[in-house]
Design an enzyme around this catalytic site. Structure first.
Site, short mmCIF file in Angstrom:
data_model
loop_
_atom_site.label_atom_id
_atom_site.label_comp_id
_atom_site.label_asym_id
_atom_site.label_seq_id
_atom_site.Cartn_x
_atom_site.Cartn_y
_atom_site.Cartn_z
N LYS A 13 0.67 -1.22 -0.15
CA LYS A 13 0.06 0.04 -0.04
C LYS A 13 0.89 1.21 -0.01
O LYS A 13 0.60 2.40 -0.85
CB LYS A 13 -0.92 -0.11 1.14
CG LYS A 13 -1.88 -1.15 1.30
CD LYS A 13 -2.56 -0.96 2.62
CE LYS A 13 -2.06 -1.05 3.86
NZ LYS A 13 -1.21 -2.26 4.04
N ARG A 88 -9.07 0.67 9.91
CA ARG A 88 -8.49 -0.65 9.99
C ARG A 88 -9.35 -1.38 11.01
O ARG A 88 -9.40 -2.51 11.24
CB ARG A 88 -7.27 -0.47 10.58
CG ARG A 88 -6.08 -1.01 9.87
CD ARG A 88 -4.92 -0.60 10.40
NE ARG A 88 -3.70 -1.32 10.04
CZ ARG A 88 -2.53 -0.89 9.64
NH1 ARG A 88 -2.53 0.58 9.61
NH2 ARG A 88 -1.55 -1.63 9.47
N ARG A 127 11.75 -5.78 4.37
CA ARG A 127 11.61 -4.49 4.23
C ARG A 127 12.79 -3.47 5.27
O ARG A 127 13.12 -4.10 6.04
CB ARG A 127 10.35 -3.96 4.87
CG ARG A 127 10.14 -2.54 4.61
CD ARG A 127 8.44 -2.26 4.95
NE ARG A 127 8.07 -2.65 6.11
CZ ARG A 127 6.78 -2.51 6.37
NH1 ARG A 127 5.91 -1.77 5.35
NH2 ARG A 127 6.07 -2.79 7.60
N ARG A 160 12.21 -1.89 10.84
CA ARG A 160 11.25 -1.52 11.79
C ARG A 160 11.20 -2.68 12.82
O ARG A 160 11.18 -3.98 12.49
CB ARG A 160 9.77 -1.41 11.15
CG ARG A 160 9.66 -0.23 10.34
CD ARG A 160 8.47 -0.03 9.60
NE ARG A 160 7.32 -0.58 10.19
CZ ARG A 160 6.02 -0.30 9.53
NH1 ARG A 160 5.91 0.24 8.46
NH2 ARG A 160 5.18 -0.78 10.07
N ARG A 171 0.23 -9.36 13.33
CA ARG A 171 -0.24 -8.27 12.66
C ARG A 171 -1.36 -8.86 11.49
O ARG A 171 -2.34 -8.23 11.05
CB ARG A 171 0.78 -7.20 11.99
CG ARG A 171 1.63 -6.50 12.89
CD ARG A 171 2.99 -5.99 12.28
NE ARG A 171 2.71 -5.02 11.15
CZ ARG A 171 3.73 -4.77 10.51
NH1 ARG A 171 4.94 -5.47 10.60
NH2 ARG A 171 3.65 -3.97 9.63
P1 ADP Z 1 2.40 -1.66 3.14
O1 ADP Z 1 2.44 -0.30 3.25
O2 ADP Z 1 1.20 -2.15 2.64
O3 ADP Z 1 2.82 -2.24 4.84
P2 ADP Z 1 5.07 -1.64 1.57
O4 ADP Z 1 4.40 -0.69 0.56
O5 ADP Z 1 5.91 -1.01 2.92
O6 ADP Z 1 3.56 -2.31 2.30
O7 ADP Z 1 5.62 -2.90 1.13
C1 ADP Z 1 6.13 -3.94 2.17
C2 ADP Z 1 7.54 -4.35 1.36
O8 ADP Z 1 7.35 -5.17 0.10
C3 ADP Z 1 8.54 -3.43 1.17
O9 ADP Z 1 9.84 -3.79 1.54
C4 ADP Z 1 8.34 -3.21 -0.36
O10 ADP Z 1 9.60 -2.63 -0.92
C5 ADP Z 1 7.98 -4.56 -0.65
N1 ADP Z 1 6.98 -4.37 -1.99
C6 ADP Z 1 6.13 -3.55 -2.33
N2 ADP Z 1 5.32 -3.77 -3.33
C7 ADP Z 1 6.09 -5.15 -3.84
C8 ADP Z 1 5.79 -5.81 -5.14
N3 ADP Z 1 4.67 -5.46 -5.83
N4 ADP Z 1 6.49 -6.71 -5.15
C9 ADP Z 1 7.49 -7.13 -4.44
N5 ADP Z 1 7.96 -6.30 -3.31
C10 ADP Z 1 7.07 -5.17 -3.06
P1 AMP Z 2 1.75 0.28 9.30
O1 AMP Z 2 2.79 1.36 9.00
O2 AMP Z 2 0.44 0.73 8.32
O3 AMP Z 2 1.93 -1.16 9.02
O4 AMP Z 2 1.33 0.48 10.73
C1 AMP Z 2 2.05 0.33 11.87
C2 AMP Z 2 1.38 -0.04 13.12
O5 AMP Z 2 0.70 1.33 13.57
C3 AMP Z 2 0.15 -0.99 13.09
O6 AMP Z 2 0.58 -2.30 13.40
C4 AMP Z 2 -0.72 -0.53 14.17
O7 AMP Z 2 -0.25 -0.74 15.33
C5 AMP Z 2 -0.79 0.99 13.89
N1 AMP Z 2 -1.62 1.55 13.11
C6 AMP Z 2 -1.41 2.07 11.87
N2 AMP Z 2 -2.68 2.52 11.45
C7 AMP Z 2 -3.73 2.07 12.21
C8 AMP Z 2 -5.12 2.16 12.59
N3 AMP Z 2 -5.82 2.72 11.49
N4 AMP Z 2 -5.58 2.00 13.66
C9 AMP Z 2 -4.79 1.39 14.68
N5 AMP Z 2 -3.63 1.15 14.58
C10 AMP Z 2 -2.99 1.60 13.59
#
Ligand code: ADP
Ligand code: AMP
Length: 218
Positions: A13, A88, A127, A160, A171
């Site tokens: 995302k 969420r 990541r 992270r 998660r």
């Molecule tokens: P989210 O915001 O949904 O938690 P991220 O955008 O941070 O996910 O992506 C999670 C990990 O996967 C990152 O390390 C990113 O570089 C990698 N990634 C994102 N999209 C793709 C894809 N289409 N194919 C492979 N790796 C991806």
């Molecule tokens: P993310 O960066 O989207 O993976 O979010 C990291 C963490 O932040 C999640 O695992 C939750 O602990 C918290 N978080 C982010 N967005 C929300 C939300 N909309 N509601 C509750 N917790 C959230």
């Protein structure tokens, strides 16, 4: 253009939202980023959020609802926004519906990033994020030119604390229980578009642009 990006952690995302935000020039709002900034600044809210985040749980609804309300009312959101990581939970979705109604705003689309748990574990365990500018990489799928360094600003890349396998699985479980039901909520409203989020970054982005071209057609 108001878009929600919905899907499990690691579905891509944030990666897609950053690119799309540059392309269509509307801000990318990431609740995770906003909460991590509160943690970094050691605010009262950040201190309360941190233990939930590190354990892979959602932080309390009232926190994210208030943060979202404040953020979407800022000047830069006047022509729309892409919101990633909110809502969420059912309570957050209801609060968001009400917020939009109060402000007479219309939700265009909810993009659902569909992907398996195993793919999520692979993605999140590789990541890496830039400590300085927040850019996101993957050690295999989207690697920086110099290992450990951000291509954009040269900042240090870090993993992270919630991207460890046991927290990733927690998660995903939280997502299944609390967030997945929102797919139905938005499908009923006729707003949902599903993406195959397991495809490579470029392919997902291309599909996204196609979907949005239709979404904005008169
Ligand atoms: P989210 O915001 O949904 O938690 P991220 O955008 O941070 O996910 O992506 C999670 C990990 O996967 C990152 O390390 C990113 O570089 C990698 N990634 C994102 N999209 C793709 C894809 N289409 N194919 C492979 N790796 C991806
Ligand atoms: P993310 O960066 O989207 O993976 O979010 C990291 C963490 O932040 C999640 O695992 C939750 O602990 C918290 N978080 C982010 N967005 C929300 C939300 N909309 N509601 C509750 N917790 C959230």
């Amino acid at each position: 253009m108001i878009l929600i990006f919905l899907g499990p952690p690691g579905s891509g995302k944030g990666t897609q939202a950053k690119r799309l935000s540059e392309r269509i020039r509307v801000p990318h709002i990431s609740l995770g980023d906003i909460l991590r900034e509160e943690v970094r600044l050691e605010t009262e809210l950040g201190r309360r959020a941190k233990e939930h985040m590190n354990a892979g749980r959602l932080v309390p609804d009232e926190m994210t609802i208030e943060l979202t309300r404040k953020r979407i009312r800022q000047e830069d959101c006047r022509s729309g926004f892409i919101i990633d990581g909110f809502p969420r939970s059912a309570a957050q979705a209801d609060a968001f519906d009400r917020m939009l109604e109060e402000d007479k705003l219309k939700l265009n689309r909810v993009i659902y990033f569909n992907i398996s748990e195993e793919a999520v574990v692979d993605r999140l365990s590789g990541r890496r994020s830039c400590r300085n500018c927040g850019a996101v990489y993957h050690v295999k799928f989207n690697s920086p030119k110099v290992p450990g360094k951000c291509d954009l600003c040269g900042g240090e890349l870090f993993q992270r604390p919630d991207d460890k396998e046991e927290v990733i699985r927690k998660r995903f479980e939280v997502y299944e229980k609390q967030t997945r039901p929102l797919i139905e909520h938005y499908a009923k409203k006729g707003k949902l578009v599903e993406m195959d989020a397991a495809k490579p970054i470029e392919e997902v982005f291309h599909k996204l642009l196609n979907v949005l071209a239709f979404a904005t057609a008169p």
